[in-house]
Design a protein around this motif. Structure first.
Motif, PDB file in Angstrom:
ATOM      1  N   UNK A 258       0.846  -1.203   0.000  1.00 43.87           N
ATOM      2  CA  UNK A 258       0.000   0.000   0.000  1.00 43.87           C
ATOM      3  C   UNK A 258       0.878   1.248   0.000  1.00 43.87           C
ATOM      4  N   UNK A 259       1.859   1.278   0.897  1.00 46.41           N
ATOM      5  CA  UNK A 259       2.785   2.417   0.952  1.00 46.41           C
ATOM      6  C   UNK A 259       3.532   2.541  -0.385  1.00 46.41           C
ATOM      7  N   UNK A 260       3.941   1.386  -0.915  1.00 47.64           N
ATOM      8  CA  UNK A 260       4.721   1.373  -2.159  1.00 47.64           C
ATOM      9  C   UNK A 260       3.920   1.895  -3.347  1.00 47.64           C
ATOM     10  N   UNK A 261       2.635   1.545  -3.410  1.00 49.86           N
ATOM     11  CA  UNK A 261       1.806   1.999  -4.544  1.00 49.86           C
ATOM     12  C   UNK A 261       1.669   3.522  -4.532  1.00 49.86           C
ATOM     13  N   UNK A 262       1.433   4.072  -3.339  1.00 51.40           N
ATOM     14  CA  UNK A 262       1.271   5.529  -3.244  1.00 51.40           C
ATOM     15  C   UNK A 262       2.600   6.211  -3.580  1.00 51.40           C
ATOM     16  N   UNK A 263       3.667   5.662  -3.032  1.00 52.28           N
ATOM     17  CA  UNK A 263       5.012   6.220  -3.238  1.00 52.28           C
ATOM     18  C   UNK A 263       5.377   6.195  -4.731  1.00 52.28           C
ATOM     19  N   UNK A 264       5.207   5.042  -5.355  1.00 51.22           N
ATOM     20  CA  UNK A 264       5.595   4.906  -6.772  1.00 51.22           C
ATOM     21  C   UNK A 264       4.702   5.773  -7.664  1.00 51.22           C
ATOM     22  N   UNK A 265       3.434   5.912  -7.290  1.00 51.99           N
ATOM     23  CA  UNK A 265       2.523   6.750  -8.082  1.00 51.99           C
ATOM     24  C   UNK A 265       2.963   8.212  -8.019  1.00 51.99           C
ATOM     25  N   UNK A 266       3.301   8.645  -6.803  1.00 51.17           N
ATOM     26  CA  UNK A 266       3.744  10.039  -6.625  1.00 51.17           C
ATOM     27  C   UNK A 266       5.015  10.285  -7.434  1.00 51.17           C
ATOM     28  N   UNK A 267       5.949   9.328  -7.344  1.00 51.58           N
ATOM     29  CA  UNK A 267       7.220   9.475  -8.063  1.00 51.58           C
ATOM     30  C   UNK A 267       6.993   9.527  -9.574  1.00 51.58           C
ATOM     31  N   UNK A 268       6.117   8.653 -10.066  1.00 55.17           N
ATOM     32  CA  UNK A 268       5.873   8.584 -11.521  1.00 55.17           C
ATOM     33  C   UNK A 268       5.276   9.892 -12.022  1.00 55.17           C
ATOM     34  N   UNK A 269       4.362  10.445 -11.247  1.00 54.38           N
ATOM     35  CA  UNK A 269       3.712  11.700 -11.643  1.00 54.38           C
ATOM     36  C   UNK A 269       4.736  12.845 -11.631  1.00 54.38           C
ATOM     37  N   UNK A 270       5.492  12.906 -10.555  1.00 52.44           N
ATOM     38  CA  UNK A 270       6.456  14.011 -10.430  1.00 52.44           C
ATOM     39  C   UNK A 270       7.574  13.911 -11.460  1.00 52.44           C
ATOM     40  N   UNK A 271       7.861  12.707 -11.882  1.00 53.77           N
ATOM     41  CA  UNK A 271       8.939  12.529 -12.860  1.00 53.77           C
ATOM     42  C   UNK A 271       8.423  12.740 -14.283  1.00 53.77           C
ATOM     43  N   UNK A 272       7.131  12.965 -14.423  1.00 58.92           N
ATOM     44  CA  UNK A 272       6.558  13.203 -15.750  1.00 58.92           C
ATOM     45  C   UNK A 272       6.361  11.926 -16.555  1.00 58.92           C
ATOM     46  N   UNK A 273       6.318  10.768 -15.858  1.00 59.28           N
ATOM     47  CA  UNK A 273       6.121   9.499 -16.573  1.00 59.28           C
ATOM     48  C   UNK A 273       4.647   9.265 -16.869  1.00 59.28           C
ATOM     49  N   UNK A 274       3.764  10.013 -16.199  1.00 58.47           N
ATOM     50  CA  UNK A 274       2.322   9.892 -16.413  1.00 58.47           C
ATOM     51  C   UNK A 274       1.667  11.228 -16.075  1.00 58.47           C
ATOM     52  N   UNK A 275       0.541  11.493 -16.734  1.00 60.21           N
ATOM     53  CA  UNK A 275      -0.176  12.733 -16.404  1.00 60.21           C
ATOM     54  C   UNK A 275      -1.236  12.463 -15.336  1.00 60.21           C
TER      55      UNK A 275
END
Ligand code: NAD
Ligand code: GLY
Length: 348
Positions: A258-275
């Motif tokens: 659960x922690x990992x999903x939120x963390x990875x989602x935040x990282x992906x968004x901030x890195x511009x990998x997803x809108x």
């Protein structure tokens, strides 16, 4: 009661129902002739469900023995695995006999790995008794154990011969273990079917298990050995596995995911990998259950264990990136960028 057939290299049925544990023997007889059966379970489940299953199997003509190890992720080790193999040999289990894994994901993973390797492979049956095992680990044939360097670093693909899931067993499951199932089921929803989130919220276990099993079945049938689409099932696991290891397994698998999903989602968004910023959807789905979604480790600590991830090939890793609720894709990022990715996920 629902029945699914998983069409993998060795096809098998999954039976899902309420209060079906006491008839385990008759259901097994539909696919397994009388033989010796070794029930492998942990110290907690042994005291609650072993007798019921044991009796039912014996009444159906099986010659039943039992192996018990201490409950908990700390037991998912080479030494427990060795003890199980030695016990199977002592019991004289032969190649035509069967192992029954009765318990949660730890029992399932360890017993499955023992089944994959004992006498170079014997059949095994999964009887999941946790929400997590019902929605995820009992299906798909991933077996294994943890090494000192990290989670699930040794193992085998070895499909069960039958899965019997009685969700009545959740009645004795502590609340925090139920959360682990909520996490893995929410992962399934984010990957394939956003509408599942409403059934998870409503605690409609029958429906959630049926949908998760059905989704996992289709993914595993398409990619049994985890070389492509199955890696999607690892959403949140790169960071999740690091968290588990760094906490010395005090943070459970489901909570870490659960922690990992939120963390990875935040990282992906901030890195511009997803809108799509999936953190809001995930937080809204998970926080009402009482999840603490904070990650108490530094970027360097997380990066060190992320480097053991099985989705790494050469100098890059396939990360699972949410595109919208109910849809994620695999995107390659370099190991240098992985450090930056973790840094971005870790910033407040
Ligand atoms: P677990 O097996 O440790 O079970 C959690 C706790 O609940 C244990 O203490 C157990 O004794 C107790 N328990 C089990 N059933 C109970 C019941 N009905 N009533 C009361 N207590 C009960 O943990 P888990 O969350 O089921 O599984 C986590 C493990 O699964 C991790 O090791 C993870 O890596 C693995 N996993 C594997 C896969 C896979 O595909 N193979 C997928 C997801 C997770
Ligand atoms: N739980 C991940 C998988 O089965 O692939």
């Amino acid at each position: 009661m629902k029945r699914y057939t998983v069409t993998t290299s060795r096809p098998y049925d999954i039976l899902i129902g309420e209060s079906i544990l006491g008839n385990a023997g008759s259901y097994l007889r539909e696919c397994i002739d009388p033989c010796k059966i070794s029930i492998i379970t942990d110290s907690t489940v042994n005291g609650i469900y072993e007798q019921t299953v044991h009796r039912s199997l014996a009444e159906s003509g099986y010659d039943v023995t039992r192996i018990v190890f201490p409950a908990g992720e700390q037991s998912k080790t080479m030494s427990t695995y060795t003890n199980i193999l030695e016990s199977l040999a002592e019991e004289g289990l032969s190649r035509s006999d069967v192992i029954v894994a009765l318990g949660g994901g730890v029992v399932g993973d360890l017993s499955g790995f023992a089944a994959a390797t004992y006498l170079r492979g014997v059949r095994y049956v999964q009887i999941p008794t946790t929400y997590l095992a019902a929605v995820d680990s009992s299906v798909g044939g991933k077996t294994g154990l943890n090494l000192l360097y990290g989670k699930n670093l040794a193992g085998a693909f070895w499909q069960p011969s039958f899965v019997l899931c009685d969700y009545k067993t959740f009645e004795t499951l502590p609340a925090e273990e139920m959360l682990d199932g909520v996490a893995e089921a929410s992962k399934c929803a984010m990957l394939m079917e956003a509408s599942l989130l409403q059934y998870i919220r409503a605690r409609d276990y029958e429906r959630v298990i049926e949908r998760c099993v059905s989704i996992k079945k289709s993914i595993v049938e398409a990619d049994e050995r985890d070389t492509g689409i199955r890696q999607l099932l690892n959403f949140g696991h790169t960071i999740g596995h690091s968290i588990e290891k760094l906490s010395s397994y005090r943070i459970s698998h489901g909570l870490a995911v659960a922690k990992g999903m939120v963390f990875e989602s935040r990282a992906a968004y901030r890195m511009g990998l997803t809108s799509f910023d999936a953190t809001e959807t995930l937080t809204a789905a998970l926080e009402p259950f009482g999840f603490d979604l904070r990650v108490p480790y530094t970027t360097d600590e997380l990066y060190k264990y992320a480097l053991n991830d099985k989705k790494i090939k050469g100098d890059h890793i396939a990360m699972v990136i949410p595109e919208k609720p109910g849809r994620c894709v695999l995107q390659k990022i370099s190991l240098d960028d992985l450090h930056r990715f973790i840094e971005l996920g870790n910033e407040a």
